[in-house]
Each structure stands twice: as C-alpha cells, then as structure tokens.
Design an enzyme around this catalytic site. Structure first.
Site, PDB file in Angstrom:
ATOM      1  CE1 TYR A  67      -5.519   4.788  11.355  1.00 54.61           C
ATOM      2  CE2 TYR A  67      -7.141   6.428  10.756  1.00 54.61           C
ATOM      3  CZ  TYR A  67      -6.098   5.657  10.594  1.00 54.61           C
ATOM      4  OH  TYR A  67      -5.391   5.717   9.328  1.00 54.61           O
TER       5      TYR A  67
ATOM      6  N   GLY B  43       0.825  -1.233   0.106  1.00 52.82           N
ATOM      7  CA  GLY B  43       0.063  -0.080  -0.165  1.00 52.82           C
ATOM      8  C   GLY B  43       0.891   1.280  -0.119  1.00 52.82           C
ATOM      9  CB  ILE B  44       0.483   4.415   2.276  1.00 58.55           C
ATOM     10  CG1 ILE B  44      -1.148   4.784   1.431  1.00 58.55           C
ATOM     11  CG2 ILE B  44       1.303   5.607   2.175  1.00 58.55           C
ATOM     12  CD1 ILE B  44      -1.875   5.378   2.563  1.00 58.55           C
TER      13      ILE B  44
ATOM     14  CE  LYS C 221     -16.128  -4.531  16.910  1.00 60.09           C
ATOM     15  NZ  LYS C 221     -17.281  -5.363  16.480  1.00 60.09           N
TER      16      LYS C 221
ATOM     17  CE  LYS D 238      -3.088   6.895  11.316  1.00 58.43           C
ATOM     18  NZ  LYS D 238      -1.390   6.653  11.123  1.00 58.43           N
TER      19      LYS D 238
ATOM     20  CG  ASN E 128     -14.238   8.237  10.227  1.00 54.30           C
ATOM     21  OD1 ASN E 128     -15.603   8.658   9.643  1.00 54.30           O
ATOM     22  ND2 ASN E 128     -13.695   7.273   9.521  1.00 54.30           N
TER      23      ASN E 128
ATOM     24  CG  ASN F 232       3.105   4.182   5.807  1.00 54.08           C
ATOM     25  OD1 ASN F 232       2.226   4.693   5.668  1.00 54.08           O
ATOM     26  ND2 ASN F 232       3.258   2.911   5.520  1.00 54.08           N
TER      27      ASN F 232
ATOM     28  CG  ASP G  29       5.593  -6.304  17.052  1.00 55.88           C
ATOM     29  OD1 ASP G  29       5.266  -5.130  16.922  1.00 55.88           O
ATOM     30  OD2 ASP G  29       4.974  -7.287  17.376  1.00 55.88           O
TER      31      ASP G  29
ATOM     32  N   GLY H 124       0.845   1.636  10.660  1.00 53.25           N
ATOM     33  CA  GLY H 124      -0.434   1.917  11.489  1.00 53.25           C
ATOM     34  C   GLY H 124      -1.489   0.680  11.414  1.00 53.25           C
TER      35      GLY H 124
END
Length: 439
Positions: free
Chosen positions: A345, A212-213, A289, A349, A339, A282, A255, A284
């Site tokens: 999360y 991904g990113i 929930k 962030k 969100n 990067n 890890d 994450g």
C-alpha cells in the site's frame, strides 16, 4: 464510527478531567456549511519590509468581504514574508507572531506567504524562505484550539493567482489541513466567476465513489456544480447507484483492472459528455501483510488498483480533458512515512506522488493541472474495523487529537479542482490534522 473520547472530552465534566490529567483535548473544528461566511471575524495582516503580496492579499480579502479592522480575537493572522532576503531579516516574523500568538480565536487560521526557494535571486534569500517551513509547522503544533497554519509559496508574477487558495485556507473547508506547504506558479489565466458554484458546467469523474471518501467527493463536487460520473466495481453497484442518484449524477460500474477498462471508460465519457474536466483517482484497496508474509497476488493487486490503473486511465482520458482540466489523485500519509504491514500500500501511494510530480510538467503545456491529496487517519468503515488501540493512536497522533472526516478530503479535492486553482500543480497536500510523525 463516532469518537466517544472526543465527545466526552468536549463535555463539561470531561473537559475538566482531561485538562487535569493532561490528556489529549480534541478541539471542535470549524467545518464549512453552505452559507457560512469565509471567516468568523476580522483578519490581521502583517508584512516584512519589501513584501510584494501585502497589497494583492488586501485586495483579495476586501473583495471577499473580509474585515481588516477591529481587534482581537482575530479569525486569522496573515503575514507576507516575501520581502525577507536573508536570515537576519527573519526577525519581523518573530515579532508579528510573538505579539499576536494569544489573539487568535478558536479554529483560527495562520497563513504565511513566501517566495519558492528555487525562484529566489540568491542563496541567502532561498535559505531564509526555506526556513519559513519550520516556522509554520511549529506554529500549527503550538497554537491548538482547532487552529491551522500553512505556508504558501507564490512564484514571482503569480501574485494574482492566490485567491482560490486564500479562500480555501481561511474557510472551514480546510479544517483538517494544517502544517502544509503549497506552491502557486504562474499561469496565463485563472478564471473564477462564481465562488458558490465554481464547478458549474464541469464534468467530474470520481472512481471508488460508492462509499466513504469517494462518496463524499462526489457530494462535494456536485454541491459545487459539477456533473458527477460516479464509478466503482460492479459488486458495489447498489451503493454506487444510491450515491449517483443523491448527487444527480450517473453511475458507471467498471472494474478498472480489466484490460479494456481505460478504453471503455473513455468511450463512455466521450459519448455521453464529449469531455471530462475533472478526474479524481480515489479507487484503492488494501491487502495488509508484512512483506515476508505477503503473497505475490496481494502485492500485485494493490499496485495494480492503486497505481498502475491510474497511469492507464490517464493515458486514455487526457485526450478528453480540455484546457483548464484537473486531475487529482488520492495518495496517503502511508506513502510519505511508510507503515508497518503495508509495504504494498505504501509503495503504491508513494508511487501516486511520483506520478503527480512527474506528470505535472508534462501536462502543464495543455493547461491541465495534476495534484495529490494524502489523507491521514480518516473516520471510515475501514478505520472502524481497526483494533481499538491502533484506532485510538491513529486518532490522537496529530495536532487536532482526532480523526478527520471524509468531507475533509473532499473539500481539499474540490479546492484543487476549482478553476481558480490553475496555478497549483505537482503539489501533495496532506489531509491529516498535521500528524506528529512524517509531517
């Protein structure tokens, strides 16, 4: 995952139907490819009386081979607003963009230069300069056709340090960055000798690099000349090895939540390279929930991986970062606007943004910059697993009417990591196509 709606909307029959029904029209974005010119045509410059950046910007663009003569369509409209000392003097900005709003070509660029309000000599000047944020963000939403608009605050005395930012914002590298406010401060020096390979000789650590990113970041930094150390968890070892081999870098399985991870990482970088010039946080995870249904383990895991591990790694690696080093952390628009179902999360962030802003003045005396990028909806495996309705809303709720690509985040990080970006620190740059909400 491909965006079938965008593909249809840009086909012949689709374009006509979308226009007739008033549906979102995702433009074709101009993205960077090696060998591309900085801009696709001439640039129009304007300035308010008394501006201090008109001549420095003209010189930058001339050196970059950008044409300033000709006529519309213009590839960019650039306005120096640093001479505006009170709100009555905002009229020249209106005149310039009113006269030229329809002369900007597809995927055009708008850049307005101002003075940071905190550096202004009077409250009136600070008020007028702050007003420019509303101007550029509105223009970014009005012009369409893949156009972007940014406000660049340049501190007095930092005029010569805007070159890297100007090149990034004019180029296809900034395709999904729009409506942003960028602050450039004064630094002792800002070397840049090779615009094609600005990271030659640099060692770059990218966490979460297996896909991904993260994989896109590794590719772009390697393209720009960096020796990449790609890090991810052991479970992603096979994918990580592929990425590292592709970019000619090294893979490191670790890890980051292990108690000895920071010291192990520092020892590895010191023994193999003796330094690390660029650290990209990067890595994450998500454990979504609503907070009433979220377990303590889900909360703790996200905070630890996304935020606390960055603090621990910085403490271990800063002694290995030389003057001119860069730290870039990946935040999220969720950390800005919040969100539903992502309190853990969003908290992590938002904390990344706090980390960047609090550490910038601490690291500045060492010549190290620290910034954050905040992606919005980016087309990745994670977003491909979203429910169809949520995915389509995420794609369309921005000025570009489409999701971004991992490379859009990577290009923004590469700009912040470049030697010429030494005057940029403590900034948070959204890579979100200018989201309608929280932008």
């Amino acid at each position: 995952m491909s965006d079938r709606y965008a593909s249809f909307a840009n086909s012949g029959p689709g374009r006509a139907l979308v226009k007739r029904l008033g549906l979102p029209q995702p433009p074709l974005l101009r993205r960077f490819r090696p060998g591309d010119p900085l801009v696709t045509g001439p640039v129009l410059l304007g300035a308010a009386p008394g501006g201090r950046l008109d001549e420095p910007v003209r010189k930058m663009l001339t050196i970059a081979g950008v044409g300033l003569d000709g006529g519309p369509p213009w590839s960019a409209l650039v306005f120096d607003a640093t001479g505006i000392a009170d709100t009555a003097a905002l009229h020249p900005v209106y005149e310039f963009f009113h006269a030229n709003a329809r002369t900007l070509g597809p995927s055009g660029r708008v850049i307005v230069f101002g003075t940071p309000p905190e550096a202004c000599s009077s409250p009136r000047e600070a008020t007028a300069q702050r007003a420019l944020e509303g101007l550029t963000r509105s223009i970014a939403k009005e012009f369409g056709r893949g156009m972007t608009a940014q406000l660049v605050y340049v501190a007095p005395g930092a005029d010569e340090f805007a070159d890297s930012t100007v090149r990034f914002l004019l180029s296809g590298r900034s395709a999904y960055v729009s409506g942003q406010v960028i602050r450039i401060g004064h630094v002792l020096s800002s070397p840049m000798t090779d615009w094609a390979h600005p990271l030659d000789g640099k060692v770059a650590l990218v966490t979460g690099a297996a896909q991904g990113i993260g994989a896109a970041i590794a590719r772009v930094l390697a393209r720009d000349g960096a020796r990449v150390v790609a890090l991810d968890v052991p479970a992603a070892g096979e994918s990580l090895a592929r990425v590292a081999n592709e970019v000619g870098g090294t893979a490191l399985q670790l890890d980051l939540t292990r108690p000895d991870a920071p010291s192990t990482l520092a020892a590895q970088l010191d023994s193999r390279h003796g330094k690390v010039d660029i650290v990209v946080h990067n890595a994450g995870i998500t454990r979504d929930k609503t907070i009433g249904r979220m377990s303590a383990e889900q909360w703790d895991a996200v905070i630890d991986v996304n935020l606390s591990s960055q603090e621990r790694i910085n403490e271990a690696l800063v002694p290995l970062i030389p003057e001119g080093g860069r730290i870039v952390a990946v935040s999220s628009t969720s950390g800005i606007a919040g969100n539903r179902g992502q309190t853990n999360y969003a908290t992590s962030k938002a904390g990344v943004i706090g980390l960047v802003q609090s550490m910038a003045p601490v690291l500045a005396p060492q010549g190290i910059t620290i910034n954050a990028v905040a992606p919005g909806f980016i087309e990745t495996r994670m977003t491909a697993r979203m429910p169809v309705a949520a995915r389509e809303i995420g794609r369309r709720m921005n000025s570009m009417s489409q999701g971004g690509l991992p490379v859009d985040v990577a290009e923004t990080i590469a700009w912040l990591a470049a030697p010429g970006s030494a005057g940029i620190t403590g900034n948070v740059i959204r890579v979100c196509g200018q989201m309608w909400l929280g932008a």
